[in-house]
Scaffold this active site. Structure first.
Site, mmCIF file in Angstrom:
data_model
loop_
_atom_site.group_PDB
_atom_site.id
_atom_site.type_symbol
_atom_site.label_atom_id
_atom_site.label_comp_id
_atom_site.label_asym_id
_atom_site.label_seq_id
_atom_site.Cartn_x
_atom_site.Cartn_y
_atom_site.Cartn_z
ATOM 1 N N ASP A 149 44.455 39.891 38.892
ATOM 2 C CA ASP A 149 44.404 40.438 37.663
ATOM 3 C C ASP A 149 44.368 41.701 36.983
ATOM 4 O OD1 ASP A 149 41.854 39.812 36.421
ATOM 5 O OD2 ASP A 149 40.441 41.365 37.070
ATOM 6 N N GLU A 172 58.235 35.447 52.901
ATOM 7 C CA GLU A 172 58.539 35.048 53.969
ATOM 8 C C GLU A 172 58.477 33.901 54.312
ATOM 9 O OE1 GLU A 172 55.623 37.384 56.197
ATOM 10 O OE2 GLU A 172 56.692 39.417 56.230
#
Length: 560
Positions: A207, A275
């Site tokens: 957002d 990751e």
């Protein structure tokens, strides 16, 4: 599930309050979403994006977050989220959740600690507190206006009751902005990302991804009078042919939008997401111009997607559409990213209404009973169906907003006392805000609340029109908007249009767009008079054809 799924995905936005209510309290919830996943699988989407469901006082429909790592009781509990996620994954549907990093709720424990700690404290350093201007400090630190109307600063009372510092809130006064120059803020959001990634989410829609960093010194700034509330371009009159401002030259940015420092944040986040296995993604809500500037958010080491708001704001006009499509493919392609097409979401007037409005309507202002230039429903829906058929013929990823597959229009006749958008209150009713696109959607014509929930309760009143637009009325009905969307998504997948390229076809009138993507030709007639289709078997059309004649405000797909 293949890698780089996000490059071609059709992603369906769920506004949890208004999607499906399992417990009958009138507000949608996570269990309701789980109960409707089969319908979404049947529709043919690849992923869902959920607007916020976190703990929140709901002053801005959940975009005022009090706890980023828990579920608001209105929507259920973490166990309900985990169950929904598992059921979605079992159906091959990925799940993206909203992240609101620009600001928190004023009920967040950090902000409450900041109020108690006082000026100069480490607690206040997490937010943008400043002394006021003027001899007594009784004037705001600068002239910035809130996105929702009114001043962007609110003064607090200190512990001894005296008037004290001011805090910045680009949105409602209940949404204080974080200070992203603070390392503690940055580490907190790394932990929030890990919390949800560890639970298995497939990504985040960020957002206000063009906010967070403010210009040094917080200088005064007065935005253009005709600008949208979130930045970006000028007001668009959707029914009038206007060419959007799309150039390669960046214009001036507001000192609170699109500052260079935001990109350091997303490079850091991208490393964290990388990751994790399974191509977890970041999607940017970045209302900035021009398109080459938007492409900065999706450089290879930053975010994966950025909503194409220039496309959303383009009127239903062939020349303007070709211009924005070319500019989008060039800009995003230059950084190796897909364009991410979108026509509706929870912040804009639904495109089944917007594309036929004949008066300027800046983003965020909304429509209501006193608005001018409102279209007839059938005229608006006809353009919306044609526009969606054009959009889904384009390469890249596409976002759909819940209810658009039913042809839902903007609800413009909401009673004043039912409205909840902060914009309505902060402008004293001058702007209607976004409630009209957030009305709970209809599932079954003859059920309570049209199948939204087991009771008649609905947090915003549903219009009687919802009965005829309910999903069960449209399922299996030839020519219905639901069946059109199902066909579009099926053919888009079968013909691998998301991975294709655009080749414009010559020989058509100026108000007609014709493109080839792989083995599909899409012809969109934005004018009023019919046009003859080229050779090729008709795969689908947004309206009924007479022979090989394509009517006005209609798009057809043909096999090349």
């Amino acid at each position: 599930m293949t890698s780089d799924w996000w490059r071609t995905a059709a992603i369906y936005q769920i506004y949890p309050r208004s999607f499906a209510d399992a417990n009958g309290d009138g507000m949608g919830d996570l269990a309701g979403i789980t109960s409707r996943l089969d319908d979404l699988q049947e529709l043919g989407i690849d992923a869902i994006w959920l607007s916020p469901f976190f703990t929140s006082p709901q002053r801005d429909a959940g975009y005022d977050v009090a706890d980023y790592c828990d579920v608001d009781p209105r929507f259920g509990a973490l166990a309900d989220f985990d169950a929904m996620l598992a059921e979605a994954h079992a159906r091959g549907i990925r799940v993206i959740i909203d992240l609101v990093p620009n600001h928190s709720s004023d009920e967040h424990e950090w902000f409450q600690a900041a109020l108690a700690a006082g000026p100069g404290s480490a607690e206040r350093a997490r937010y943008l507190f400043r002394d006021g201007r003027g001899p007594a400090g009784d004037e705001p630190p600068n002239n910035w206006e809130s996105v929702f109307g009114g001043p962007a600063w609110t003064r607090v009372a200190e512990a001894d009751g005296t008037p004290g510092q001011w805090y910045l809130h680009l949105f409602d006064s209940s949404q204080p902005d974080f200070d992203w120059t603070n390392d503690e803020v940055r580490e907190e959001f790394r932990d929030i990302l890990r919390f949800w990634l560890d639970r298995g989410v497939d990504g985040f829609r960020v957002d206000v991804a063009h906010g967070m960093i403010k210009a040094d010194g917080l200088p005064d700034y007065t935005p253009p009078a005709d600008g949208g509330s979130m930045g970006g371009g000028a007001a668009v009159t959707a029914g009038v042919p206007l060419e959007p401002e799309i150039s390669s030259e960046p214009g001036d940015l507001a000192p609170y939008w699109g500052q260079d420092g935001v990109h350091d944040i997303y490079r850091d986040w991208r490393k964290l997401l990388d990751e994790y296995p399974g191509e977890r993604i970041l999607a940017a809500e970045a209302w900035v111009d021009p398109l080459p500037r938007v492409a900065n958010w999706v450089r290879p080491d930053e975010m994966h997607q950025a909503f194409n708001f220039a496309y959303l704001e383009t009127p239903w006009d062939a020349a303007a559409l070709r211009h924005v499509i070319d500019a989008s493919l060039d800009a995003f392609g230059s950084v190796g990213a897909p364009s991410t097409w979108v026509l509706s979401n929870h912040d804009v007037v639904r495109h089944a209404t917007r594309l036929s409005v004949t008066e300027a309507n800046p983003q965020g202002h909304g429509l209501g009973s006193r608005s001018k230039g409102l279209p007839e429903y059938e005229a608006g829906l006809r353009r919306a169906r044609a526009a969606t058929a054009l959009m889904l013929a384009l390469p890249g990823s596409a976002y759909l907003y819940q209810g658009e597959e039913l042809g839902l229009p903007e609800v413009i006749d909401l009673p004043d006392d039912a409205r909840e958008d902060p914009t309505w209150f902060r402008t004293n009713g001058e702007r209607y805000g976004r409630d009209g696109c957030r009305v709970p959607i209809p599932w079954e014509a003859d059920a309570p609340s049209y199948g939204f929930g087991p009771s008649e309760a609905s947090w915003l009143p549903q219009p009687a029109q919802w009965r005829e637009l309910a999903r069960d009325r449209q399922r299996g009905t030839d020519g219905s908007t639901l069946e059109l969307y199902r066909s579009l998504l099926r053919l888009r997948r079968e013909h691998d249009l998301g991975s294709g390229a655009v080749e414009w076809l010559p020989g058509f009138r100026d108000d007609v767009l014709a493109l080839r993507n792989g083995d599909v030709i899409a012809v969109a007639n934005t004018g009023a008079s019919p046009v003859e289709l080229p050779s090729g078997d008709v795969l689908l059309a947004s309206e009924a054809l007479t022979g090989r004649t394509l009517p006005g405000d209609t798009t057809a797909w043909l096999r090349a």
